[in-house]
Design a protein around this motif. Structure first.
Motif, mmCIF file in Angstrom:
data_model
loop_
_atom_site.group_PDB
_atom_site.id
_atom_site.type_symbol
_atom_site.label_atom_id
_atom_site.label_comp_id
_atom_site.label_asym_id
_atom_site.label_seq_id
_atom_site.Cartn_x
_atom_site.Cartn_y
_atom_site.Cartn_z
ATOM 1 N N HIS A 89 -4.392 0.159 -1.578
ATOM 2 C CA HIS A 89 -3.693 1.446 -1.669
ATOM 3 C C HIS A 89 -3.598 1.806 -3.146
ATOM 4 C CE1 HIS A 89 -1.075 4.732 -0.698
ATOM 5 N NE2 HIS A 89 -0.011 4.214 -1.239
ATOM 6 N N PHE B 52 -0.706 -0.401 -7.127
ATOM 7 C CA PHE B 52 -0.581 1.018 -6.775
ATOM 8 C C PHE B 52 -0.791 1.931 -7.982
ATOM 9 C CE2 PHE B 52 2.335 4.732 -6.176
ATOM 10 C CZ PHE B 52 1.705 5.316 -5.085
ATOM 11 N N ASP C 133 -1.676 9.394 3.754
ATOM 12 C CA ASP C 133 -0.448 9.520 2.965
ATOM 13 C C ASP C 133 0.033 10.978 3.024
ATOM 14 O OD1 ASP C 133 1.638 9.014 1.118
ATOM 15 O OD2 ASP C 133 0.414 7.623 -0.042
ATOM 16 N N ILE C 134 1.116 11.278 2.318
ATOM 17 C CA ILE C 134 1.880 12.515 2.541
ATOM 18 C C ILE C 134 1.094 13.829 2.548
ATOM 19 C CG2 ILE C 134 4.159 11.686 1.908
ATOM 20 C CD1 ILE C 134 3.714 12.640 -0.927
ATOM 21 N N TRP D 2 5.522 -3.903 2.954
ATOM 22 C CA TRP D 2 4.707 -4.044 1.748
ATOM 23 C C TRP D 2 5.602 -3.887 0.532
ATOM 24 C CZ3 TRP D 2 5.927 0.909 2.489
ATOM 25 C CH2 TRP D 2 5.749 1.832 1.465
ATOM 26 N N TRP E 226 3.961 4.528 9.154
ATOM 27 C CA TRP E 226 4.323 3.979 7.847
ATOM 28 C C TRP E 226 5.581 4.711 7.382
ATOM 29 C CZ3 TRP E 226 0.641 5.593 3.280
ATOM 30 C CH2 TRP E 226 1.107 5.068 2.079
ATOM 31 N N TRP F 266 10.243 15.118 -1.087
ATOM 32 C CA TRP F 266 8.944 15.797 -1.144
ATOM 33 C C TRP F 266 8.926 17.215 -0.595
ATOM 34 C CZ3 TRP F 266 5.778 14.125 -4.514
ATOM 35 C CH2 TRP F 266 5.792 12.766 -4.859
ATOM 36 N N ASP G 146 5.577 0.085 -4.941
ATOM 37 C CA ASP G 146 4.721 0.594 -6.014
ATOM 38 C C ASP G 146 4.571 -0.410 -7.149
ATOM 39 O OD1 ASP G 146 4.640 2.748 -4.397
ATOM 40 O OD2 ASP G 146 5.886 4.041 -5.659
ATOM 41 N N ARG H 34 8.976 0.278 3.760
ATOM 42 C CA ARG H 34 9.190 -0.122 2.370
ATOM 43 C C ARG H 34 10.578 -0.755 2.199
ATOM 44 N NH1 ARG H 34 8.411 4.138 -2.489
ATOM 45 N NH2 ARG H 34 10.519 4.756 -1.883
ATOM 46 N N ILE I 239 1.855 8.332 7.342
ATOM 47 C CA ILE I 239 3.145 8.110 6.691
ATOM 48 C C ILE I 239 4.169 9.067 7.284
ATOM 49 C CG2 ILE I 239 2.845 9.760 4.776
ATOM 50 C CD1 ILE I 239 4.023 7.602 2.896
ATOM 51 N N ASP J 74 8.220 5.323 4.648
ATOM 52 C CA ASP J 74 8.382 5.216 3.194
ATOM 53 C C ASP J 74 9.714 5.865 2.797
ATOM 54 O OD1 ASP J 74 7.694 4.784 0.511
ATOM 55 O OD2 ASP J 74 6.511 6.628 0.365
ATOM 56 N N MET J 75 10.102 5.732 1.549
ATOM 57 C CA MET J 75 11.243 6.463 0.967
ATOM 58 C C MET J 75 12.556 6.182 1.701
ATOM 59 S SD MET J 75 9.785 8.274 -1.475
ATOM 60 C CE MET J 75 10.748 9.733 -1.906
ATOM 61 N N TYR K 232 -3.215 7.440 -1.777
ATOM 62 C CA TYR K 232 -2.332 8.590 -1.896
ATOM 63 C C TYR K 232 -3.133 9.673 -2.602
ATOM 64 C CZ TYR K 232 1.672 11.233 -3.866
ATOM 65 O OH TYR K 232 2.555 12.201 -4.256
HETATM 66 O O1 MIG Z 1 7.297 9.077 -4.384
HETATM 67 O O2 MIG Z 1 3.788 8.927 -0.314
HETATM 68 O O3 MIG Z 1 5.512 3.561 -2.239
HETATM 69 O O4 MIG Z 1 2.920 3.913 -1.304
HETATM 70 O O5 MIG Z 1 1.734 6.429 -1.709
HETATM 71 C C1 MIG Z 1 6.183 8.357 -3.996
HETATM 72 C C2 MIG Z 1 3.424 8.770 -1.635
HETATM 73 C C3 MIG Z 1 6.126 8.288 -2.503
HETATM 74 C C4 MIG Z 1 5.743 5.919 -2.492
HETATM 75 C C5 MIG Z 1 5.054 4.808 -1.780
HETATM 76 C C6 MIG Z 1 3.583 4.950 -1.982
HETATM 77 C C7 MIG Z 1 3.114 6.289 -1.468
HETATM 78 C C8 MIG Z 1 3.869 7.412 -2.164
HETATM 79 N N1 MIG Z 1 5.305 7.219 -1.996
#
Ligand code: MIG
Length: 825
Positions: A572, A547, A315-316, A511, A423, A389, A514, A498, A352, A425-426, A287
């Motif tokens: 990661h 992480f 990643d983001i 996975w 991927w 985000w 964090d 996640r 992601i 996430d969130m 990240y």
């Molecule tokens: O608020 O995308 O679990 O793997 O790197 C954190 C940024 C958001 C949480 C994930 C993590 C990732 C991160 N995300």
């Protein structure tokens, strides 16, 4: 919630009572049976409380019990159950004055006592009790707020495993926990709930000789809780904040084995499909890797240093201001070029994709979602807006088939650009506090997600967020997976998620979120990943190195070793941590990390075979010792070792400064050390040497494990010949599975399964015709104390190379027609 007004003296007590039970609670039991009738395959009991309880035999070893408090069941709908998998079979029913017996002949037997209150006992085909209600604590519900609860008698000594992703020790007896998918970054061991909800467990009583496994799945998506004897070791209970008390019991068949339980559970909730081979290679993430040149440099460094790797994650920060399905114009000015360059070097790329869609009427994804009417609405009927985000976002309602189809279609753009996997996430879902909020947000804060009254389509069974929160992430992964299947039907998708719910294995790898760069978190990965595995989720992994925080060189090296044979292998690290690649620490650490990843690649043919088995029968690649040795009481609590398949035993070092460790060798098999061929008796414990460079690894005597030479990425596998490592001194047959490594031709027969049998007469090979798969080139017999006097291939003497220091005998095979290899002492 209405609280009673406490007097000063009773205040503390009343407050406690109010926490455990809302003041307005109106708990009542289901009452006695007033009527019994048949409805299709179900036997339905009406009770004095006005409730209905339906008992359905799903198969000769599975029963479903569904209690509907208000008596009128709503449409039978489940996100966990594969459509049609719970249709049931016709039971044999005997309705007597005080009880009803429901059977499948020679198999499961359910007894429902009618009075003084309905109570259920479930027996296996041998009439051994599997699990029974506690008549003193009947099925109950809260007529005021809709909560439901069941209590079962707990035999002394019965242990529980599974429950998906819970950061607690291996065995779950005397643990209590709740399920409410939560973005719980930095989760402290022992805490919860975290990202996933899998209300399924396998029970085993080792004292009963291991013939006593069974499973229970509570199919309820509301906030749920389990108490596995924490309050009272004589009983366990489970319940939820709403919905039906709907659960399945898996008897484990006549053998009552954990493997049978898991086979039946995954027949109900689905099996993890065979991933593309590249997704089983080593994966590198951070990240974030940015800009484009940095990503290219990381890829190049792997190749220059000849450290094998298959996947790089973005990643983001690859996005334009976190708008999903965009690229940052400054940091990724030519993403297509980067992707084709990486492909040229044998890498696959995963990006992601979060659920939040930036509210911005100049943003095409938002506009199309709004126009298609796919976003979640609040109780007042307005588009739900919350901060993540990108800033204020709208969120697709993944419980709406229309939203899933829309979402799935968005990936067309990424695929056209050349992205290989995705991927998610969130997706608990997680939200941030409002920008002007001054209220501190705690780790398990209820404010970190949608408000409970937000509306969801629920695939035709509409409901609130309170009902559908726990499946939001699973339905997001499903939408991604189904979209990829539709857009690219010839390729197997890689989706990583996640959040999830029971059945998530059908759609994604998982996975553990964090975690932290600490020895404690490293040790936690074994109980977490093995319990996920026995919860039906085969494709699991934890961030290597942890992480959050920066691991020491030693911690990273040990973590990589501990993880290297786990199904999903990815390094990661968080944004504010130091650089973390296998070469970061240079010198001896770099050399060892490289060798560790090489071990992964050597064993890929074996890992791949395990995934094929997992798709076929639900047995996971990663297994806790008890799963294969349910009669070995000493294996019951081993939480710092694991099995890969049934043939490899891994005992990683997970303590700072250690260069040896105690290993328990499960009883019933002997074990040969991978590195030096030494033999270890099953049922014993031994200290073994584990210098920094060495992962203690053992192979089961009698097993045959396929290996390949070190390759730099799985694209090179096709031409890599197989060497089958055969652990000497045990009889047994092993299967080796091969196919094209991607696509679905294997489902139409384009695969082969090689059978290697070690017996008294030597080694027999059954190698079907090769249709372009990796060829079998050699055997390597490990665990021989001395070179044999003679080696014969199909009766003809041949030369073989013996290495005394590794106790390995290397036998090159002239071709795949070889049937028998014999050693003479
Ligand atoms: O608020 O995308 O679990 O793997 O790197 C954190 C940024 C958001 C949480 C994930 C993590 C990732 C991160 N995300």
């Amino acid at each position: 919630m209405r609280l009673p007004r406490p007097t000063t003296a009773g205040a503390a007590l009343l407050l406690l009572a109010a926490i455990s039970q809302p003041a307005a609670a109106a708990w009542q039991t289901i009452g006695e049976v007033t009527r019994v009738e048949r409805a299709g395959n179900a036997v339905v009991f009406a009770t004095a409380a006005g409730s209905a309880l339906a008992v359905t035999l799903i198969s000769p070893s599975v029963v479903r019990v569904r209690m509907t408090p208000a008596g009128k069941p709503a449409a039978d709908f489940s996100y966990a159950v594969v459509p049609g998998a719970n249709a049931g079979i016709s039971p044999v029913v005997v309705d007597a004055a005080d009880r009803v017996d429901i059977r499948a002949s020679g198999a499961i037997h359910v007894v429902v006592e009618k009075k003084p209150v309905l109570s259920i006992r479930i027996y296996d085909g041998n009439e051994h009790l599997v699990v029974g209600d506690d008549p003193a604590r009947p099925l109950a519900f809260d007529a005021a707020d809709g909560a439901v609860e069941a209590t079962k008698l707990r035999p002394d000594g019965e242990l529980y495993y599974g429950f998906g992703e819970v950061p607690l020790p291996l065995a779950r007896q005397q643990q209590s926990f709740a399920f409410w998918n939560t973005d719980a970054g930095n989760y402290p061991p022992g805490s919860g709930p975290i990202y996933q909800t899998i209300p399924f467990f396998i029970a085993n009583d080792f004292r009963a000789g291991g013939r006593s496994a069974y499973g229970l799945f509570f199919d309820n998506t509301w906030r749920s809780h389990f108490d596995m004897g924490a309050r009272d070791p004589a009983r366990y209970s489970f319940g939820a904040a709403g919905g039906d008390l709907d659960y399945y019991v898996f008897t484990g068949g006549t053998e009552r084995s954990p493997a049978n339980v898991l086979r039946d559970y995954t027949a109900l909730t689905g099996r993890g499909p065979l991933p593309p081979l590249w997704a089983l290679g080593y994966q590198q993430s951070r990240y974030s890797y940015t800009p484009q040149a940095k990503v290219e440099e990381i890829a190049r460094t792997f190749r220059e240093k000849e450290i094998p790797a298959d996947v790089i994650y973005l990643d983001i920060d690859y996005m334009d201001a976190y708008r999903i399905f965009t690229w940052s114009p400054t940091n990724f000015p030519d993403a297509r070029k980067m992707l084709s360059l990486l492909h040229g070097e044998g890498f696959h790329v995963v990006t992601i994709v979060d659920p939040g869609v930036k509210v911005d009427d100049k943003y095409a994804v938002y506009n199309s979602g709004r126009d298609a009417g796919v976003f979640v609405h609040d109780a007042g009927g307005n588009e739900l807006h919350a901060r993540v985000w990108p800033g204020i976002c709208a969120f697709p309602d993944f419980t709406d088939p229309k939203a899933r189809a829309w979402w799935g279609g968005l990936y067309a753009k990424s695929l056209a650009e050349g992205v290989d996997g995705f991927w998610n996430d969130m997706n608990e879902p997680a939200t941030f506090p409002a920008e002007d909020s001054t209220v501190p947000v705690t780790m398990f804060d209820a404010s970190k997600t949608f408000s409970l009254d937000v509306k969801h389509a629920g695939d035709g069974s509409p409901g609130t967020h309170a009902r559908y929160h726990n499946v939001y992430g699973m339905q997001m992964a499903r939408a991604t997976n189904e979209g990829l299947h539709k857009l690219r039907p010839e390729q197997r998708p890689l989706v990583l998620t996640r959040a999830g719910f029971a059945g998530i294995q059908r759609y994604a790898a998982v996975w553990t979120g964090d975690n932290i760069a600490s020895w404690e978190h490293l040790a936690l990965t074994v109980p977490m990943l093995t319990n996920m595995s026995v919860s039906g989720v085969p494709f699991v992994g934890a961030d290597v190195g942890g992480f959050n925080g920066t691991p020491s060189a030693e911690l990273y090296t040990r973590w990589l070793q501990a993880a290297v044979l786990t199904p999903f292998l990815r390094t990661h690290s968080a944004i504010d941590t130091e650089q973390r690649e296998p070469w970061t620490w240079g010198g001896e650490f770099e050399r060892i990390n490289k060798e560790t990843i090489e071990l992964r690649y050597r064993l890929l043919p074996y890992i791949y075979t395990l995934f094929a088995q997992s798709e076929a029968d639900g047995t996971p690649p990663l297994r806790p010792l008890w799963f294969e040795y349910p009669r070995d009481a000493k294996a019951a609590l081993v939480d710092d070792q694991y099995l890969v398949g049934k043939d490899l035993l891994v005992a990683p070092v997970m303590q700072a400064g250690s260069t040896k460790r105690r290993v328990y060798f499960p009883k019933g098999d002997d074990w040969i050390a991978w590195w030096d061929g030494s033999r270890h008796d099953g049922g014993t414990s031994e200290f073994v040497a584990a210098p920094l460079a060495r992962l203690p690894l053992f192979v089961r005597a009698g097993a045959s494990v396929p290996t390949e030479p070190v390759i730099q990425h799985t694209g090179e596998a096709k031409n890599a010949p197989l060497t089958i490592v055969i652990a000497h001194g045990g009889n047994g047959a092993s299967r080796i599975y091969e196919d094209a490594g991607d696509g679905y031709a294997y489902r139409k027969g384009a695969s082969r399964t090689i059978v290697v049998t070690q017996g008294d007469a030597g080694i027999e090979l059954a190698i079907p015709a090769n249709r372009g798969f990796q060829r079998v080139a050699a055997l390597e017999i490990v665990g021989l104390d001395a070179a044999p006097r003679e080696v014969k291939i199909d009766g003809k003497p041949t030369t073989a190379r013996f290495d005394a220091s590794t106790r390995r005998l290397h036998i090159a095979l002239p071709n795949e027609a070889v049937k028998r290899v014999a050693l003479a002492k």
